[in-house]
Design a protein around this motif. Structure first.
Motif, short mmCIF file in Angstrom:
data_model
loop_
_atom_site.label_atom_id
_atom_site.label_comp_id
_atom_site.label_asym_id
_atom_site.label_seq_id
_atom_site.Cartn_x
_atom_site.Cartn_y
_atom_site.Cartn_z
N PHE A 8 -43.05 -22.55 24.20
CA PHE A 8 -43.09 -24.01 24.21
C PHE A 8 -42.17 -24.55 23.11
CE2 PHE A 8 -47.06 -22.44 25.88
CZ PHE A 8 -47.13 -23.12 27.10
N ASN A 9 -41.21 -25.36 23.53
CA ASN A 9 -40.18 -25.79 22.59
C ASN A 9 -40.47 -27.10 21.88
OD1 ASN A 9 -38.56 -23.56 23.15
ND2 ASN A 9 -37.90 -24.53 25.05
N ARG A 10 -41.23 -27.96 22.53
CA ARG A 10 -41.48 -29.27 21.92
C ARG A 10 -42.97 -29.59 22.05
NH1 ARG A 10 -37.30 -33.16 24.78
NH2 ARG A 10 -38.50 -34.71 23.66
N GLU A 32 -44.44 -32.71 20.98
CA GLU A 32 -44.81 -34.10 20.68
C GLU A 32 -45.95 -34.61 21.58
OE1 GLU A 32 -41.79 -33.20 21.94
OE2 GLU A 32 -40.74 -34.94 22.77
#
Lengths: 488, 335
Positions: free
Chosen positions: B235-237, B239
Motif C-alpha cells: 500500500f503506497n498511500r 491518506e
C-alpha cells in the motif's frame, strides 16, 4: 365491582346440565370435543376431554378403573364425592378442583381430562395428556461436532426436562406462565437462583408479564419488547436450540426463556461476542478455537464491509489499492456496462435471492435452486459481460462469510446493503459514517443495563479470557464468569 | 462492563486531539512548543478550572446556556465545513456539503444516549490511536533528524507559539457542562485536557518537522500530506486512513455537542444524564447543515478565528457571571 362481576361470570354453575350446556356452547362445533355422562356412587358426573391431545386409555388405566372401585358405596352428593376424590382417594388427579370457566378451558386445552360432578361447580382434572410430538433430534441450525447432539422440541415440558437433565442442580428454577396472547401460550423462565441476579429475574418476569401479543409462536417475539432502543438492529437476545448451550448460559447467571411450540430457547442478556461462540470452541484446543473465533470475526467484517470497501476503493479512493491490483480491477470494470454501485448492488441482491430461495424452497428442489442460481450468476452473467469477475468474487465472498456467523445473518445482510449504498453514494465519508452507525448501534444495544460489547470493549483481561479468543480450560475454570458480577 | 454513569473524557480528548493533530493548528517549531508548553498548560488549566467553578453559579442563567448551545452548533458547523474542505481537497468533485453533512449526522442518531456515546468514544479513541501509530510507522522511513530547525528564534516566535497553544477549543469548556453537577470529590481535573492537548501538539509538531523540515509552514494540510506519504507493504498511500479517522472523530464530536446541548437546553436541572430526543436531534442536524451552508461563503480560517474569539468571550462572560452570582450568594448568606 366490575372485577367481582367478572369473577362471578367466570364461576361454573352447580348443576351438571348447565355446565355441559355451557361447554356445548363453547366447544359444540369442535368434533374433537368428547363428553361421556357417567354415574359415580349415585352422583351424576360427566367426563370431558379433547380427543387427540388426551388419551381415553390413559384415563381409564389411571383413573376411572380406580375410581369405580373406590366409589362403590353411594355418596351423599356432588361436593362429598369431590371431597372424597380429592382428599381420600389414591387416584392421581390434580390437587386443586376446577371451579372457574377459565381454569376448565385451560386444563382441557392442555390435554387434561375433567370429571364434572353434579352439585358442585366444575370438577376435578386428570393429567392424561397424550400429544403427538416430534422426538428429540439433532439441531438443524447449530452445527457442532462434539458435545451433546440433543435439540429442544416443540413441547415446553419436554424442553424443561431436557434442560433439567443437563443442569442437575437444585438451584435451577423453571417458572411456567401463560402469556397475554389470544392462544394463551405458555412460556417458561429458567434460571439458576444461586447465580442469576434477582433484580434481573424480577425485571424479566415483569417485562414479559406486561407484554400483550395476539399470537406467540416463538421466543423471539419477546426480544423486540425487551429492546431498549427500538431503532437498534442488533438482537436483544441470543437463541439456541441446544439444551447444552442453554445450560452453559444458565451457568453464567443468564436467563433462558422457553416458549411452548418453539424449539428455540431465548437467552438474555446476550452480548455481541456470544454470536461468535459455539460449543465446539470449548471442546477444541484453546489455540485452535481462538484462531477460529478470530476467523469468524474477520468473516463478519468481510460480510458487512467487504463489498462497501471494494466500492470505495475502486470507485472513489483508488490510492487504497496497490497499483498492480488496481490495474486489473480497472480493466475488469471497464468491460462491464453498469456503474459499479448498480453492479455490486444487483449482484448482492441476486445472491441473497438465491440464498433465500434455496432456504425456503422445499428440500427436494432447494439444491436445484441454489445450483441453477449459482450457474446463472457465476457463469452466464460473467460470460455475457454484465458483471465483472472481481465484483462477483467480492459479492460471493461476502455472502459466504455471512454464513460463518449464522446468528447474525439478518444484521450482516442489512448492514452490508446499508454500507454498500452509503459507500456508493458518498464514497469514503459514507463508508466511515456507515461503520460508525454500526459501531454506535453495537455500543447502544444495552440490555438490562449491561454493555452489549462486553467483554470485547473496553479491552481487559476478560477480552482475552473468553472474548476475541479463549483461554485454556484451567484458566477459564478458575475464573468462571457470571453475568452482572464479573464485569468491571 | 456495567452501564454505570459514563466517563466522557475520551471523547473530549478525541475531539481535542483531532483538532490539534489533523487541522494543522498546532504547527509551530518544536523547540518553541517545548519552551512554552508548561506555561500554556498552566494558563489553559487555570482558565478551564475557573470556567468549571464559575459555571456552577452561572449555569443557572438560561441565556448563557442558550449562548453556549448556539456556540456548539457553530462549532459543529465549522467541523462540517472543515471536513468538507478536506474531502474537496482530497477527492475534488466527489462529494458535496449536503452529502457529507447527512453522512456525518446519520450516526449521531444512535449516539444520543450517554452509554452509546461514551462507549463509541472509547473505541473511536482507541482506533484513533492505532491509526496514528500506523501513520507514524508508515512514514518512519522518511523522518530525518536533520530536518529539525536550528535557526535562532526571537521573542515573537515564542509569543506566536504560546498563542497557538492557547487556542481555545470547545472541548476545554465542555467539562463545565458535562461534569458540573458532580460532587466535590469527583470533580473533573482542570489540567488534564490542556496537558494532553499541549503534549499532543508538541509531539505532532515534532513528527511533522522531522518529516517536512523547513518546508512545514508552507504546506496546506500537513497531516493529510504526511498521511499520503505513508507506505505499508504494497500500500503506497494511506491518506484514506486519516480521512476515515477524521470522519469518525467529527461524528463523535457532533454527537458530543448534541449531548451537551441536551444538557444545556432540554434537560437542564433534570436528574440523570441528558438524552436528546429525536426532535432535538432533527433540529440540531438541520441547524448544523444550514449554518454550514450559510457560512461556506466565508474563509475557513476566518471562521475558525471568529469561533475561537466567541469561545473566549463566552469564557469571560461565564467567569464574570459566575463571580457575580457567587458574590451575591455569599452576601445573602452573610445577611
Amino acid at each position: 365491582m366490575p372485577q367481582e362481576e367478572t369473577k362471578n361470570s367466570d364461576t361454573l354453575p352447580l348443576a351438571l346440565g348447565q355446565t355441559l350446556a355451557l361447554l356445548q356452547e363453547i366447544f359444540g362445533d369442535s368434533s374433537d370435543f368428547y363428553v361421556k355422562p357417567a354415574d359415580l356412587g349415585g352422583v351424576r358426573c360427566a367426563i370431558v376431554l379433547f380427543t387427540g391431545i388426551s388419551s381415553p386409555e390413559k384415563l381409564w388405566v389411571m383413573a376411572l378403573d380406580a375410581i369405580t372401585r373406590e366409589v362403590e358405596t353411594p355418596v351423599a352428593d356432588g361436593p362429598a364425592l369431590r371431597q372424597r376424590l380429592l382428599c381420600q382417594s389414591i387416584v392421581p388427579l390434580e390437587s386443586k378442583p376446577l371451579e372457574t370457566k377459565t381454569a376448565l378451558i385451560e386444563k382441557l386445552s392442555v390435554g387434561m381430562s375433567v370429571l364434572l360432578i353434579d352439585g358442585c361447580p366444575g370438577g376435578v382434572a386428570f393429567s392424561t395428556q397424550e400429544m403427538p410430538q416430534r422426538s428429540v433430534s439433532t439441531p438443524n441450525s447449530e452445527g457442532n461436532i462434539r458435545g451433546s447432539q440433543e435439540a429442544f422440541t416443540e413441547l415446553l415440558r419436554n424442553n424443561v426436562s431436557l434442560l433439567r437433565r443437563q443442569f442437575r442442580s437444585g438451584t435451577l428454577v423453571a417458572e411456567i406462565t401463560t402469556a397475554n396472547s389470544r392462544a394463551k401460550t405458555e412460556y417458561c423462565i429458567c434460571y439458576d437462583k444461586a447465580l442469576a441476579s434477582p433484580k434481573m429475574v424480577a425485571r424479566l418476569r415483569a417485562e414479559l408479564a406486561k407484554i400483550e401479543i395476539p399470537v406467540l409462536l416463538d421466543s423471539a417475539y419477546f426480544a423486540s419488547f425487551l429492546k431498549q432502543d427500538k431503532l437498534n438492529l442488533f438482537p436483544a437476545a441470543a437463541y439456541t436450540e441446544r439444551p447444552a448451550t442453554a445450560c452453559a448460559r444458565l451457568c453464567e447467571g443468564k436467563l433462558v426463556v422457553l416458549v411452548a411450540g418453539s424449539p428455540f430457547a431465548m437467552v438474555v442478556p446476550s452480548f455481541f461476542s456470544e454470536h461468535f461462540e459455539t460449543l465446539d470452541d470449548y471442546s477444541s484446543g484453546a489455540v485452535f478455537s481462538g484462531g477460529i473465533r478470530i476467523l469468524k470475526y474477520l468473516a463478519f467484517f468481510l460480510s458487512v464491509f467487504g463489498p462497501g470497501l471494494y466500492l470505495v476503493a475502486v470507485g472513489f479512493a483508488p490510492e487504497m489499492i496497490p497499483v498492480s491490483l488496481l490495474a486489473k480491477l480497472a480493466r475488469a470494470e471497464a468491460e462491464t456496462p453498469l456503474p459499479l454501485l448498480l453492479e455490486m448492488l444487483g449482484l448482492t441482491l441476486l445472491l441473497e435471492i438465491v440464498r433465500e430461495a434455496g432456504l425456503r424452497a422445499p428440500r427436494s428442489i432447494g439444491n436445484t435452486v441454489s445450483l441453477v442460481g449459482a450457474l446463472i450468476i457465476g457463469e452466464t452473467a460473467v460470460s455475457a459481460g454484465i458483471v465483472s469477475v472481481p465484483v462477483l468474487t467480492m459479492a460471493a465472498a461476502a455472502t459466504v462469510a455471512t454464513l460463518a456467523v449464522p446468528s447474525l445473518y439478518e444484521q450482516s445482510i442489512l448492514f452490508r446493503f446499508f454500507i454498500l449504498i452509503l459507500s456508493g453514494v458518498a464514497g469514503v465519508p459514507g463508508f466511515a459514517c456507515g461503520a460508525v452507525v454500526i459501531l454506535a448501534m453495537s455500543c447502544g444495544a444495552a440490555i438490562f443495563e449491561l454493555d452489549y460489547l462486553y467483554p470485547l470493549a473496553p479491552l481487559g483481561a476478560a477480552t482475552w479470557r473468553d472474548g476475541f479468543v479463549r483461554a485454556i480450560w484451567s484458566n477459564l475454570a478458575k475464573k468462571g464468569y457470571v453475568v452482572g458480577r464479573h464485569e468491571k | 462492563m456495567k452501564n454505570d454513569p459514563k466517563c466522557l473524557t475520551p471523547i473530549l480528548l478525541l475531539g481535542l486531539l483531532m483538532d490539534l493533530l489533523l487541522s494543522g493548528r498546532a504547527v509551530v517549531w518544536t523547540r518553541l512548543g517545548v519552551a512554552t508548553a508548561l506555561l500554556a498548560v498552566l494558563l489553559l488549566g487555570a482558565l478551564c478550572g475557573a470556567v468549571y467553578a464559575a459555571w456552577r453559579y452561572a449555569g443557572a442563567c438560561r441565556w448563557l446556556r442558550l449562548l453556549f448551545a448556539a456556540l456548539l452548533v457553530l462549532a459543529g458547523a465549522t467541523q462540517l465545513l472543515r471536513l468538507n474542505a478536506l474531502y474537496r481537497y482530497a477527492y475534488p468533485g466527489a462529494t458535496s456539503l449536503l452529502g457529507i453533512g447527512l453522512a456525518v449526522l446519520l450516526p449521531v442518531l444512535y449516539l444520543r444516549q450517554e452509554g452509546a456515546l461514551a462507549q463509541t468514544g472509547n473505541i473511536a479513541l482507541a482506533l484513533f490511536g492505532v491509526g496514528c501509530l500506523l501513520l507514524v510507522g508508515s512514514t518512519a522511513a522518511r523522518l530525518r533528524i536533520t530536518n529539525l530547525q536550528g535557526a535562532a528564534l526571537g521573542p515573537a516566535g515564542y509569543v506566536g507559539a504560546l498563542q497557538s497553544q492557547l487556542w481555545l477549543y470547545p472541548e476545554y469548556l465542555l467539562p463545565a457542562v458535562l461534569y458540573g453537577k458532580q460532587k466535590k470529590e469527583n470533580q473533573y481535573p482542570p489540567f488534564k485536557l490542556p496537558l494532553w492537548g499541549v503534549l499532543a501538539g508538541v509531539a505532532s509538531t515534532l513528527l511533522l518537522e522531522l518529516l517536512f523540515g523547513a518546508a512545514l509552514p508552507s504546506i496546506q494540510n500537513p497531516a493529510h500530506t504526511a498521511a499520503a506519504y505513508g507506505q505499508l507493504s504494497v500500500f503506497n498511500r494511506l491518506e484514506w486512513v486519516q480521512l476515515m479517522l477524521w470522519t469518525v472523530a467529527v461524528v463523535v464530536k457532533l454527537a458530543l455537542y448534541l449531548y451537551a446541548i441536551g444538557g444545556l437546553v432540554f434537560c437542564y436541572g433534570r436528574p440523570g444524564p441528558p438524552a436528546a430526543t429525536l426532535g432535538a436531534y432533527a433540529g440540531y442536524g438541520v441547524a448544523v447543515v444550514l449554518l454550514a451552508a450559510l457560512l461556506q461563503v466565508f474563509s475557513l480560517e476566518v471562521l475558525v478565528a471568529y469561533q475561537e474569539e466567541a469561545l473566549l468571550l463566552l469564557a469571560v462572560v461565564i467567569l464574570v457571571a459566575g463571580g457575580v452570582q457567587c458574590g451575591l450568594q455569599k452576601t445573602k448568606r452573610q445577611r
